[in-house]
Design a protein around this motif. Structure first.
Motif, PDB file in Angstrom:
ATOM      1  N   ALA A  47       0.812  -1.222   0.000  1.00 56.04           N
ATOM      2  CA  ALA A  47       0.000   0.000   0.000  1.00 56.04           C
ATOM      3  C   ALA A  47       0.846   1.273   0.000  1.00 56.04           C
ATOM      4  CB  ALA A  47      -0.964  -0.006   1.178  1.00 56.04           C
ATOM      5  N   VAL A  51       0.901   4.296  -2.793  1.00 54.04           N
ATOM      6  CA  VAL A  51       0.527   5.653  -2.380  1.00 54.04           C
ATOM      7  C   VAL A  51       1.651   6.640  -2.683  1.00 54.04           C
ATOM      8  CG1 VAL A  51       0.044   7.113  -0.375  1.00 54.04           C
ATOM      9  CG2 VAL A  51      -1.141   4.932  -0.636  1.00 54.04           C
ATOM     10  N   ASP A  86      -5.429   0.961   5.020  1.00 51.83           N
ATOM     11  CA  ASP A  86      -6.257   0.652   3.862  1.00 51.83           C
ATOM     12  C   ASP A  86      -7.684   0.429   4.336  1.00 51.83           C
ATOM     13  OD1 ASP A  86      -4.055   0.146   1.716  1.00 51.83           O
ATOM     14  OD2 ASP A  86      -3.416  -0.958   3.492  1.00 51.83           O
ATOM     15  N   LEU A 104      -6.624   1.200  -4.555  1.00 52.91           N
ATOM     16  CA  LEU A 104      -5.173   1.010  -4.460  1.00 52.91           C
ATOM     17  C   LEU A 104      -4.809  -0.390  -4.957  1.00 52.91           C
ATOM     18  CD1 LEU A 104      -4.398   2.502  -0.917  1.00 52.91           C
ATOM     19  CD2 LEU A 104      -4.082   3.610  -3.145  1.00 52.91           C
ATOM     20  N   TYR A 206      -8.820   1.011  -0.333  1.00 55.26           N
ATOM     21  CA  TYR A 206      -8.680   2.421  -0.678  1.00 55.26           C
ATOM     22  C   TYR A 206      -7.949   3.197   0.416  1.00 55.26           C
ATOM     23  CZ  TYR A 206     -12.423   1.335  -4.000  1.00 55.26           C
ATOM     24  OH  TYR A 206     -13.162   0.783  -5.008  1.00 55.26           O
ATOM     25  N   LEU A 227      -2.821   7.926  -9.437  1.00 55.85           N
ATOM     26  CA  LEU A 227      -3.057   6.509  -9.728  1.00 55.85           C
ATOM     27  C   LEU A 227      -3.266   6.296 -11.221  1.00 55.85           C
ATOM     28  CD1 LEU A 227      -5.436   5.511  -6.780  1.00 55.85           C
ATOM     29  CD2 LEU A 227      -3.159   4.563  -7.216  1.00 55.85           C
ATOM     30  N   TYR A 236       2.577   1.184 -11.837  1.00 59.06           N
ATOM     31  CA  TYR A 236       1.695   0.395 -10.982  1.00 59.06           C
ATOM     32  C   TYR A 236       1.884  -1.102 -11.246  1.00 59.06           C
ATOM     33  CZ  TYR A 236      -2.565  -1.321  -8.739  1.00 59.06           C
ATOM     34  OH  TYR A 236      -3.448  -2.009  -7.941  1.00 59.06           O
TER      35      TYR A 236
END
Length: 251
Positions: A47, A51, A86, A104, A206, A227, A236
């Motif tokens: 995560a 981020v 998260d 995410l 998220y 993102l 990603y």
């Protein structure tokens, strides 16, 4: 030469003026997705990687504070922090926080039970009438939380849930797949009594942003744009591929 030096200095000042830093709360005990560094000064895992990369793509440096999850969400709810990860979108969270449209990542929710039981397909209906361990302060899918026929048995940590299954105090525990695997690897004594029985759902996670913090909506928008950018440029996919390889998961 002097003019060039003045021009460069002016550019540096201008860049500094536009440089942005945001402080985000991160779950401190949810390995391997999100966990505190050894010095408890930062957060590691899948995560925070996503981020940081998403914010960086928008020219923002994300400083992530390790925080126990219940406090992580409470501070966001009170407007004391911009955001926390998260979180799932459920009946309990959807109106309380601001959520970015793009998740995410996605993770499995797995039913853990006694070693004597055979693995099988699970639905939430299969848990009705059963005592099922969940963790205080964690967010779960609506189907689990609102089903009154499931006997919910809250506990302080995911580890405590596994221990209660091992001791026969509850019938099942609902854990995120890789956190359960991580726990059993760290505690081989528990692995002699408890095992994963089946995936019950796959859920999006998220970063929940504060409705009460003045910058909540702004940074939710920035993260969403970031993102989109890291998904488009392949960053990603590389992060996810490295994570999957580390834990022997399929893409």
């Amino acid at each position: 030469m002097l003019q060039l030096a003045l021009f460069l200095i002016a550019n540096l000042i201008l860049c500094s003026a536009f440089a942005r830093t945001v402080v985000i709360n991160g779950e401190d005990d949810w390995a391997p997705y999100s966990f505190a560094s050894k010095d408890y000064k930062s957060v590691e895992g899948l995560a925070p990687q996503i981020v940081r990369a998403a914010f960086k793509a928008q020219g923002v440096t994300a400083v992530i504070r390790p925080v126990p999850f219940a406090r992580c969400l409470h501070e966001v709810d009170q407007g004391k922090a911009v955001g926390c990860f998260d979180t799932v979108i459920s009946s309990e969270t959807k109106d309380k926080f601001i959520f970015h449209p793009t998740p995410l990542f996605k993770a499995d929710i797995v039913v853990y039970g006694p070693l004597s039981e055979n693995p099988r397909s699970f639905t939430y209906k299969d848990l009705e009438g059963k005592t099922v361990g969940i963790t205080n302060g964690y967010t779960y899918p609506t189907e689990l939380i609102t089903n009154k026929k499931i006997i919910h048995a809250p506990g302080p940590t995911e580890k405590s849930q596994v221990e209660k299954v091992a001791n026969g105090r509850i019938q099942y525990a609902v854990l995120w797949g890789l956190t359960g695997m991580h726990l059993l690897k760290e505690r081989p004594d528990l692995a002699l009594k408890v095992k994963p029985l089946g995936v019950i759902s796959s859920t999006n996670l998220y970063l929940s942003f504060s409705k009460k913090h003045k910058d909540g909506a702004k940074y939710a928008d920035i993260l969403e744009k970031g993102l989109g950018k890291i998904i488009a440029d392949g960053t990603y996919e590389r992060i996810l591929k490295d994570f999957n390889a580390r834990y022997n998961l399929q893409d």
